[in-house]
Design a protein around this motif. Structure first.
Motif: not given
Length: 130
Positions: A62-73, A75-82
């Motif tokens: 899960i951690t690796l998947a989120l890192a990949d999604l973040h590095n690829a740009g 991710l978005t967030a409802d508040h704050g930053t991704p």
């Protein structure tokens, strides 16, 4: 067999449902304990140790998947930053990995300690427990 098109979250949900079923099956009643024989406890502890042993890898995926999604740009967030949310999520997942490793160690010690235990009480031929 799973494919990338199936929902991988169904597997942890199935595991959670299995633990819930175990909890119901082993609930002590007025008639006695939910687990009658030490062999049943030994087998259950071993199975839970196996489950706990596999958690760190699952959390790492899960951690690796989120890192990949973040590095690829992606991710978005409802508040704050991704980045803020991804960093907080990864930190919590890494903590969970360490805790799962500690849980595995404790369960393996319990499994080993329960190994020599036997039963010397009355036998009930109708009992499903082992």
């Amino acid at each position: 067999m799973t494919t990338r098109n199936t929902d991988p979250a169904r597997h942890p949900r199935t595991a959670a449902d299995a633990i819930r079923a175990f909890n119901h099956a082993t609930l002590p009643t007025r008639n006695g304990p939910g687990i009658t024989y030490p062999g049943t406890a030994y087998n259950a502890i071993g199975a839970m140790a196996t489950l706990a042993h596999r958690l760190p890898q699952a959390l790492d995926h899960i951690t690796l998947a989120l890192a990949d999604l973040h590095n690829a740009g992606h991710l978005t967030a409802d508040h704050g930053t991704p980045a803020q949310h991804a960093t907080t999520t990864v930190k919590a997942l890494r903590e969970a990995e360490h805790l799962a490793t500690a849980l595995t160690d404790a369960l393996e010690r319990a499994h080993s300690a329960s190994s020599p235990l036997g039963y010397c009480g009355p036998m009930d031929d109708t009992d499903d427990d082992q």
